[in-house]
Design an enzyme around this catalytic site. Structure first.
Site, PDB file in Angstrom:
ATOM      1  N   ASP A   1       0.879  -1.178   0.000  1.00 23.99           N
ATOM      2  CA  ASP A   1       0.000   0.000   0.000  1.00 23.99           C
ATOM      3  C   ASP A   1       0.915   1.226   0.000  1.00 23.99           C
ATOM      4  O   ASP A   1       1.611   1.488   0.983  1.00 23.99           O
ATOM      5  CB  ASP A   1      -0.873  -0.049   1.270  1.00 23.99           C
ATOM      6  CG  ASP A   1      -1.853   1.121   1.361  1.00 23.99           C
ATOM      7  OD1 ASP A   1      -1.652   2.124   0.652  1.00 23.99           O
ATOM      8  OD2 ASP A   1      -2.798   1.013   2.163  1.00 23.99           O
ATOM      9  N   HIS A   2       0.910   1.953  -1.082  1.00 24.70           N
ATOM     10  CA  HIS A   2       1.873   3.047  -1.255  1.00 24.70           C
ATOM     11  C   HIS A   2       1.582   4.231  -0.325  1.00 24.70           C
ATOM     12  O   HIS A   2       2.412   5.118  -0.163  1.00 24.70           O
ATOM     13  CB  HIS A   2       1.851   3.505  -2.724  1.00 24.70           C
ATOM     14  CG  HIS A   2       3.176   4.018  -3.211  1.00 24.70           C
ATOM     15  ND1 HIS A   2       4.213   4.353  -2.368  1.00 24.70           N
ATOM     16  CD2 HIS A   2       3.637   4.243  -4.457  1.00 24.70           C
ATOM     17  CE1 HIS A   2       5.243   4.785  -3.084  1.00 24.70           C
ATOM     18  NE2 HIS A   2       4.916   4.725  -4.363  1.00 24.70           N
TER      19      HIS A   2
END
Ligand code: CAO
Length: 427
Positions: A399-400
């Site tokens: 999850d950036h």
């Protein structure tokens, strides 16, 4: 003969500047006795303003967004004398938002029973369909991201939308699933495949439907990046083969996956942001002090993810037995819900089947997932010559919002290092 009735905001209990949230009629509309003309909203209650006569709306003096107080002229209604004679006094209908509080008693307004202009209640709008709901229900819908105006029928009194209607709307939207366009995404068109040849339709299993909804939600909510690399597992594999050679034929054999689980947890200890979840409001990162690993297991009914708990405290043999037990239970459909909860990171291993790389979807609210495909012997340059090494492809999706690209690469480098030299797992 007809009379023109002035409709004004009645006394609704010492409240000034009440919001006009909706006007349900427009000039020229025929309105019936008791028909709701407009909706006002205070911070405590929603107030329906019913018509106190049957007639035709002549003119409107307010619109949604206006603020009104007692006595403000809001509309004129042309009432035939005949209708006026049967008109009843109007009483605004009030619904009180939770927490419940005694609603202010609105004064009854004079009936529209004579040719005299009289005070009454109404408002107008250009909108033809407007949600009819209390502030509490509107708030509830907003919290769930539901546009309340999309709920066309309410099951409450006079079609008022109640909480259950909002819940049912969400359930229906979820059940319609992947193609049905959250975030304004256009729905997939329905295609009649039988026009091209023979077909057979089968219902999706419950697991597939639920997994599909969850994957779709994650796909739409998380900005995900997948990073690919390869780990040299030549020595690890030799050790695994040696260990299995010591086992009797009834013992459960050790697969490479158990070493991958241990390597992953060691890397999580080193990089705590991978053992974390974003709070629901996206403002905080919640770090976990436990190390539970979810394992995606392929079953006849679809994908399930049993969770191995406290992996940091367990050895290879214990984890091997637990993985065998949990994956068997999964395939037999015997996992309890609690056995699929509390994971910190998931591993999706397709190595037993094949593949060179893929892009797994994060099992949110976890922040990363490790994909594994089939190890194969490759010629690797050691500085002097090409040497045969067993290389394991790894795919890390993260999850950036939580993990930066460089952190992802460093984390993967750590996983590779542990797998490349499993003695490091002891450090
Ligand atoms: N490279 C080469 N061989 C591999 C391998 C890899 N990465 N991973 C497994 N293998 C081998 C094993 O060593 C085993 O070999 P033997 O039969 O010679 O002993 C064989 O493949 C079968 O392994 P396995 O799949 O039964 O066991 P596992 O511990 O590796 O995996 C489990 C267990 C439960 C993860 C697996 O059975 C499974 O269900 N995989 C599918 C998961 C899935 O569907 N993921 C997709 C999710 S979508 O995101």
């Amino acid at each position: 003969m007809a009379s023109l009735i002035e409709i004004k905001v009645p006394d609704v209990g010492n409240v000034e500047n009440i919001d006009v949230v909706d006007v349900l009629v427009k000039p020229g509309d025929e309105v019936k006795l008791e028909q709701t003309l407009a909706i006002l909203e205070t911070d405590k209650a929603s107030i329906d303003l019913p018509s106190s006569a049957t007639g035709t709306v002549q003119e409107l003096f307010i619109k949604p967004g206006d603020k009104v107080s007692e006595g403000r002229l809001i509309a004129t209604v042309l009432v035939s004398d005949e209708a006026a004679s049967v008109a009843a006094p109007a009483e605004p209908v009030q619904q009180v938002a939770a927490p419940a509080e005694k609603a202010p008693e609105p004064d009854s307004q004079p009936a529209v029973a004579t040719p005299e202009p009289r005070q009454e209640i109404s408002i107008s709008s250009t909108s033809t369909h407007a949600a009819h709901a209390t502030p509490a229900v509107r708030l509830f819908a907003r919290e769930l991201g539901v546009d309340i105006n999309k709920i066309t029928t309410g099951s409450g009194r006079k079609g008022r939308i109640v909480k259950d209607d909002v819940k049912n709307f969400v359930k229906k939207a979820m059940a319609e699933g992947v193609g049905q366009g959250g975030s304004g995404i256009p729905a997939m068109p329905a295609v009649d495949f039988s026009q091209f040849g023979e077909i057979e339709e089968q219902k999706l299993s419950k697991i597939k439907r639920l997994t599909g909804q969850n994957l779709c939600r994650v796909w739409l909510n998380l900005p995900m990046v997948t990073y690919h690399d390869e780990a040299d597992i030549t020595e690890m594999e030799a050790f695994r083969v040696a260990l299995n050679a010591e086992k009797t034929k009834d013992d459960v054999k050790i697969t490479g996956l158990v070493f991958i689980i241990k390597a992953l947890v060691s890397a999580m200890e080193q990089f705590p942001q991978f053992n974390a979840s974003l709070s629901a409001d996206g403002e905080n990162l919640i770090f976990k002090k436990y190390f539970n690993i979810g394992i995606a297991v392929d079953t006849p009914n679809g994908l399930v993810v049993p969770v191995l708990r406290d992996v940091n405290r367990k050895g290879i043999n214990e984890l091997t037995a637990e993985l065998a037990e949990k994956s068997n239970k999964a395939r037999l459909g015997k996992l309890m819900p609690a056995e699929m909860q509390g994971g910190c990171i998931t591993i999706s291993s397709l190595g037993g089947i094949g593949g060179t790389a893929f892009t797994p979807i994060v099992n949110a609210p976890e922040v990363a997932i490790l994909g594994v495909t089939r190890a194969k012997m490759q010629p690797v340059w050691d500085g002097n010559a090409f040497v045969p090494r067993l290389m394991l492809p790894l795919d890390l999706t993260y999850d950036h919002r939580v993990i930066d690209g460089a952190e992802g690469a460093r984390f993967m480098a750590a996983v590779k290092q542990y797998l490349g030299d499993i003695r490091r797992l002891l450090l």
